[in-house]
Every structure is written in structure tokens, then in C-alpha cells.
Design an enzyme around this catalytic site. Structure first.
Site, short mmCIF file in Angstrom:
data_model
loop_
_atom_site.label_atom_id
_atom_site.label_comp_id
_atom_site.label_asym_id
_atom_site.label_seq_id
_atom_site.Cartn_x
_atom_site.Cartn_y
_atom_site.Cartn_z
N GLU A 52 -24.27 -14.82 8.45
CA GLU A 52 -25.29 -13.85 8.85
C GLU A 52 -26.69 -14.44 8.69
O GLU A 52 -26.93 -15.26 7.81
CB GLU A 52 -25.16 -12.58 7.99
CG GLU A 52 -23.83 -11.89 8.17
CD GLU A 52 -23.65 -10.68 7.25
OE1 GLU A 52 -24.62 -10.23 6.60
OE2 GLU A 52 -22.51 -10.18 7.18
N ASP A 108 -15.54 -16.48 8.36
CA ASP A 108 -16.82 -16.04 7.80
C ASP A 108 -17.14 -16.76 6.50
O ASP A 108 -16.24 -17.01 5.69
CB ASP A 108 -16.73 -14.54 7.46
CG ASP A 108 -17.68 -13.69 8.26
OD1 ASP A 108 -18.62 -14.23 8.87
OD2 ASP A 108 -17.48 -12.46 8.27
N GLU A 150 -24.61 -7.22 15.81
CA GLU A 150 -23.98 -6.03 15.24
C GLU A 150 -24.95 -4.86 15.18
O GLU A 150 -26.15 -5.03 14.92
CB GLU A 150 -23.47 -6.35 13.82
CG GLU A 150 -22.82 -5.13 13.15
CD GLU A 150 -21.95 -5.44 11.96
OE1 GLU A 150 -21.76 -6.62 11.62
OE2 GLU A 150 -21.45 -4.46 11.35
N ASP A 183 -15.48 -11.39 6.67
CA ASP A 183 -15.53 -11.03 5.25
C ASP A 183 -15.37 -9.51 5.10
O ASP A 183 -15.32 -8.99 3.99
CB ASP A 183 -16.80 -11.55 4.57
CG ASP A 183 -18.07 -10.95 5.13
OD1 ASP A 183 -18.02 -10.28 6.18
OD2 ASP A 183 -19.14 -11.15 4.50
N SER A 184 -15.25 -8.80 6.24
CA SER A 184 -14.85 -7.38 6.19
C SER A 184 -13.53 -7.25 5.45
O SER A 184 -13.17 -6.15 5.01
CB SER A 184 -14.73 -6.82 7.60
OG SER A 184 -13.91 -7.65 8.41
N LYS A 203 -18.79 -18.66 10.59
CA LYS A 203 -19.81 -17.67 10.96
C LYS A 203 -20.60 -17.33 9.71
O LYS A 203 -20.03 -17.25 8.61
CB LYS A 203 -19.17 -16.39 11.52
CG LYS A 203 -20.19 -15.26 11.73
CD LYS A 203 -19.64 -14.09 12.52
CE LYS A 203 -19.01 -13.01 11.67
NZ LYS A 203 -19.88 -12.42 10.65
O1 KIV Z 1 -16.78 -9.39 8.72
C1 KIV Z 1 -16.54 -9.03 9.87
O2 KIV Z 1 -15.45 -8.56 10.16
C2 KIV Z 1 -17.60 -9.21 10.85
C3 KIV Z 1 -17.55 -8.54 12.16
C4 KIV Z 1 -18.48 -9.06 13.16
C5 KIV Z 1 -16.48 -7.80 12.67
O3 KIV Z 1 -18.53 -9.89 10.60
#
Ligand code: KIV
Length: 281
Positions: A120, A88, A187, A49-50, A118
Site C-alpha cells: 500500500e 501482499d 480501493e 493481507d485481508s 503488492k
Molecule cells: O488484502 C487484500 O485482500 C487486498 C485487496 C485489494 C482485496 O488488498
């Protein structure tokens, strides 16, 4: 008869089995053309999500939507043939309940073709990790610095630098590993903590600013190529400075257009050029 060897695609299970072995190589990717370039060199492509900051120019990852993740996730899956593609989950799409997370993760997987998701969170998300993994959704967990919680954390500081914080990061990592995550992104975490967590869990840790002690590394593609300048964390290493090369190419193009040196005769259709077959423009 020629025998072509088809390289097998990396999967969450094959990456999990890499614990303690050759480090896992991972980068973010957001488009089909990026995925095609990165696929031969990486084991795991993360549609992070970056992309909210890198592609869309937001100040944080918080405004990222399900539609953005699905569109970019599907684009990356189309460009990757051997790397495992993980997408993400955006802020607000999984924190409310395990059932909310399952519905959104299932949508991401069915609409993109990715191999897993993924999200968090440590101890607080362990129940959700278990709920998803028990229902066929591979989960890459993410502990330590969690950019979606930047407002609660008060910024992007490295984690695990006090005893209490170190204990929290380790408890988070253990909780998501025990809940069934196939690997854990760690991270912005102090080396002794990342090292201890890596020793304690049976699944690979993939570090981003979490030292060489991890079982693999991930970075944002634009950070290693020098095409994202908003900020450069200490853990980023630039392997190229492409902003300068892109700027020089665009400047040369602009100059040639303004001085009528582009397009040249070789880029121009003359009258009476025989019509070419369709798709041969
Ligand atoms: O959003 C992202 O790019 C990430 C990283 C771990 C690079 O979560």
C-alpha cells in the site's frame, strides 16, 4: 499423437499489457484448495493481507506477519497453474526503507514462488516501488483506501470525494505508475477519480470499490461467497451464500453422529478386510 495445449501462465508483464483491453479478473485466495478452484477463472490471484481478518479473525490487517503471508502465499502458488500469484506485504515489512522492503519482498518471492508483491502507498512509497522494480521484483501498487493506514485515516471511508482528496489519489496513482508498478489496485475510491486515474496512467488499474471505469476488478473471495460476515462494504456483490449451505451440512452431520446414523457400513472397515495397497486406504 495427441497434442495437449498448455495454457500460458499470466505474468506481471502480460497483465500490464492488458491496459484498456479485456478487464483483468482478480480475486483473493489464501489456500491451495481455493487456488485450484479459482485458477481456471481468474487472471490474478492475490494473497491479500485481508487474510488477517478473513482467515485469522483479527479486527484489522495490522497483526498479519511475514510468516502468515509466506505460508499462505506458498499454499496458493501450489494450487495455481495459470493465474499470476501476487502476495501482499504485511504492515511494517516495507515502510521503513527501500532496503527493508527489498529484503522482505525477496524473501516472500523466494519462499513462496509468487510472481511479485503488492504493498500500500502512493507518492510516499514511489521510491520503494522504483527500488524493487529496478531490482527484479514486480510490484502491484495499492492506492485510494489503504486498510493498513486505517488508524491514520480514521476508518474505512471512501476516498477522493473532495477536490483535495481526489488530487491526492491521482497524484498517488501517477507516482507509483511512473515508479514502475505493473498495475495499481485502487480501493474504495469515487468513480470520477478512479476513471481519471485510469485515463492518466499507462498501467492497468484494478478496482475494489472503485467503479467499472478501472481496467480490472478484485474482490475478497469470502465476500463473494458469503463466508465472511464481519462487515459487508457497499462494493461487495455476493455471488453465493455459502455460510447457510455450510451450516446446513454441518448440522446434518452433527445430527447423524448424535443419532448413530453416521458412520454407516460403507464407511466402516470390517474385520478381515484384505489389506489394500499403500495409499489406497
Ligand atoms: O488484502 C487484500 O485482500 C487486498 C485487496 C485489494 C482485496 O488488498
Amino acid at each position: 499423437m495427441s497434442i495437449t495445449t498448455v495454457e500460458k501462465r499470466h505474468t506481471p508483464a502480460s497483465l500490464r499489457a492488458r491496459k484498456g483491453g479485456t478487464p483483468i479478473v482478480s480475486l483473493t485466495a489464501y489456500t491451495t484448495s481455493q487456488a485450484k478452484m479459482l485458477d481456471p477463472h481468474t487472471d490474478l490471484l492475490l494473497v491479500g493481507d485481508s487474510l488477517g481478518m478473513v482467515v485469522y479473525g483479527f479486527a484489522s490487517t495490522l497483526p498479519v506477519t511475514m510468516e502468515m503471508m509466506i505460508n499462505h502465499g506458498a499454499a496458493v502458488v501450489r494450487g495455481a497453474s495459470r493465474a499470476c500469484v501476487i502476495v501482499d506485504m504485511p504492515f511494517g515489512s516495507y515502510q521503513e526503507s527501500p532496503t527493508q522492503a527489498f529484503a522482505n519482498a525477496a524473501r516472500i518471492m523466494s519462499e513462496t514462488g509468487c510472481a511479485g508483491v503488492k504493498f500500500e502507498g502512493g507518492e510516499v512509497m514511489a521510491e520503494t516501488v522504483q527500488f524493487l522494480t529496478q531490482r527484479g521484483i514486480p510490484v502491484l501498487a495499492h492506492v485510494g483506501l489503504q486498510p493498513q493506514s486505517m488508524n491514520a485515516l480514521g476508518g474505512f471511508q471512501a476516498q477522493g470525494r473532495t477536490d483535495a482528496d481526489a488530487a491526492r489519489v491521482i497524484a498517488d496513482g501517477k507516482a507509483v505508475a511512473d515508479a514502475g508498478a505493473f498495475a495499481i489496485v485502487v480501493e474504495g475510491t469515487a468513480e470520477p477519480v478512479a476513471r481519471r486515474l485510469t485515463e492518466l496512467v499507462a498501467v492497468p488499474t484494478i478496482g475494489i470499490g472503485a467503479s467499472p471505469a478501472c481496467d480490472g476488478q478484485v474482490l475478497v473471495i469470502d465476500d463473494i461467497l458469503g463466508t465472511f460476515d464481519a462487515f459487508k462494504p457497499r462494493f461487495v456483490k455476493r455471488y453465493a451464500e455459502l455460510s447457510g449451505a455450510i451450516s446446513a451440512a454441518v448440522s446434518a452431520y452433527a445430527d447423524e453422529v448424535r443419532t448413530r446414523r453416521f458412520p454407516g457400513p460403507e464407511h466402516t472397515y470390517g474385520a478381515g478386510t484384505p489389506e489394500k495397497k499403500k495409499n489406497q486406504a
